[in-house]
Design a protein around this motif. Structure first.
Motif, PDB file in Angstrom:
ATOM      1  N   VAL A  61       4.024 -20.404   9.910  1.00 11.38           N
ATOM      2  CA  VAL A  61       5.111 -19.338   9.801  1.00 11.38           C
ATOM      3  C   VAL A  61       5.865 -20.083  10.806  1.00 11.38           C
ATOM      4  O   VAL A  61       5.693 -20.074  12.084  1.00 11.38           O
ATOM      5  CB  VAL A  61       4.489 -18.092  10.309  1.00 11.38           C
ATOM      6  CG1 VAL A  61       5.189 -17.218  10.526  1.00 11.38           C
ATOM      7  CG2 VAL A  61       3.333 -17.678   9.284  1.00 11.38           C
ATOM      8  N   HIS A 104      11.709 -16.619   8.523  1.00 11.63           N
ATOM      9  CA  HIS A 104      10.987 -17.998   8.107  1.00 11.63           C
ATOM     10  C   HIS A 104      11.609 -18.993   7.073  1.00 11.63           C
ATOM     11  O   HIS A 104      11.708 -20.020   7.128  1.00 11.63           O
ATOM     12  CB  HIS A 104       9.301 -17.503   7.552  1.00 11.63           C
ATOM     13  CG  HIS A 104       8.898 -18.729   6.917  1.00 11.63           C
ATOM     14  ND1 HIS A 104       7.982 -19.642   7.677  1.00 11.63           N
ATOM     15  CD2 HIS A 104       8.724 -19.251   5.693  1.00 11.63           C
ATOM     16  CE1 HIS A 104       7.480 -20.364   6.762  1.00 11.63           C
ATOM     17  NE2 HIS A 104       7.859 -20.062   5.523  1.00 11.63           N
ATOM     18  N   THR A 106       4.599 -18.509   2.474  1.00 14.35           N
ATOM     19  CA  THR A 106       5.156 -19.397   3.303  1.00 14.35           C
ATOM     20  C   THR A 106       6.163 -20.654   2.716  1.00 14.35           C
ATOM     21  O   THR A 106       6.921 -21.202   3.204  1.00 14.35           O
ATOM     22  CB  THR A 106       4.724 -19.877   4.571  1.00 14.35           C
ATOM     23  OG1 THR A 106       3.465 -20.727   3.930  1.00 14.35           O
ATOM     24  CG2 THR A 106       4.034 -18.761   5.444  1.00 14.35           C
TER      25      THR A 106
END
Length: 377
Positions: A118, A87, A48
């Protein structure tokens, strides 16, 4: 191991160690199924934070490194590549807003990075005959909150999101009524629900279902008005730059897996392989050239238009490459390896990511003719 995509695998291992190994040893059918845990693994391995600058607590990958990593991901799970592109689009937009922002705003982004959040994207909701860049969600200012209504379908990461970033049209703000804004909506707020929307077996693991918002109350400090935070639209264009680069690299990764299967089949069709590889490698080179320009600081109209021209060319290149690969691998390959047919079908989805060729062609033509370029005019 072949010499194909060595650089991309090394970059992915550098920034998200362990992810490629997991993807490589997991069957494609498992990775691409609705029950896939690929997104959870992406989060577990630290994916992420890939493009977040180090000063905001991220990994600090450049645009060039990110597209190479995304190609490696797409070569093992196109669903994961498509989902995580959303994302990265969202986090890139937040990073742009954070540049020059208050320390509180920067702390918000840092907190999301620390939590391995996320972030799903509620941008680009299409309507028949309309523009995907005009919000369909509405947000009304009521005291210290905005009450948000609307839906996003399909919305990748809908089953895993910690936060939804959404483009909204605001009211209740006086002379700014009707403006666009970006709302940061924590998942699980009252009035926020997810319903099944994705019915095709292709790219099921991207979790692209429908997110509905009914009178969802979002704190006012989580709604960023474009006129205040992005008056010239450059932040929005930058978000779509990241989207265009990464989504292209993802599908080129999926096509690269077909190249790997052609090498493994070793049928001696050197001409067929070279035709397919030439389309894929030249397309990747085009995306890398845009990524280098982004790393050099280019933003705005010209680079946005150049990337869209690249994407239109890549669409046709993917069709040619997958057709050449299917022909070379032959009927028995298609019959005995479900992965081959799956990949050929999944690659078609590249054409459906906004903006469509039909919707953007007039804008691009007029831009070359001297008009200003903008997603929304």
């Amino acid at each position: 191991m072949t010499a194909l995509m060595v650089r991309e695998r090394e970059i992915l291992e550098q920034y998200i160690p362990g992810l490629f190994d997991y993807l490589d040893r997991t069957p494609l059918s498992d990775l691409e199924s609705r029950g896939s845990d690929a997104i959870a693994k992406f989060k577990e391995f630290g994916g992420t934070a890939l493009i977040v600058p180090k000063e905001l607590g991220g990994s600090g990958a450049t645009a060039l490194e990110a597209v190479r990593a995304q190609r490696a991901i797409g070569s093992r799970s196109p669903s994961l590549g498509a989902a995580t592109t959303m994302h990265h689009l969202s986090i890139a937009s937040l990073i742009e807003f954070a540049r020059g922002a208050s320390e509180d705003d920067r702390a918000l982004v840092k907190g999301l990075v620390e939590q391995h959040a996320v972030i799903a994207s509620g941008f680009s909701e299409g309507t028949p005959g309309g523009s995907v860049f005009i919000p369909t969600m509405k947000a009304k200012r009521v005291g210290d909150v905005y009450v948000v209504n609307g839906s996003k379908k399909p919305c990748s990461l809908s089953g895993s999101m910690d936060l939804l970033t959404a483009s909204v049209e605001v009211e209740g703000v006086g002379e700014k009524d009707g403006e666009r804004a970006v709302a940061l909506i924590p998942a699980g707020l009252d009035g926020m629900t997810v319903e099944k929307f994705w019915d095709t077996p292709f790219l099921e693991a991207s979790q692209s279902d429908e997110v509905n918002l009914h009178d969802v109350q979002v704190p006012a400090d989580l709604v960023l008005l474009n006129s205040d935070d992005d008056p010239d639209g450059v932040h929005e264009m930058t978000g779509y730059l990241w989207f265009g680069m990464l989504i292209s690299a993802n599908y080129l990764g999926g096509a690269t897996l077909l190249l790997e299967k052609m090498l493994a089949a070793d049928k001696g069709d050197f001409e067929g392989y070279t035709r397919a590889a030439a389309d894929i490698e030249s397309s990747m080179a085009a995306i890398e050239s845009v990524a280098r320009a982004v790393d050099d600081g280019e933003r705005g109209q010209d680079i946005s238009a150049r990337l869209l021209f690249c994407r239109i060319a890549i669409r046709d290149a993917l069709v040619r490459a997958s057709s050449a690969a299917m022909e070379s691998l032959g009927g028995i390959g298609f019959i005995k390896s479900p992965d081959i047919g799956y990949l050929a079908g999944a690659l078609q989805a590249f054409a459906f990511h906004p903006p469509s060729r039909r919707s953007i062609s007039e804008t691009l033509t007029k831009y070359h003719g001297g008009d200003e370029f903008a997603f929304v005019k």
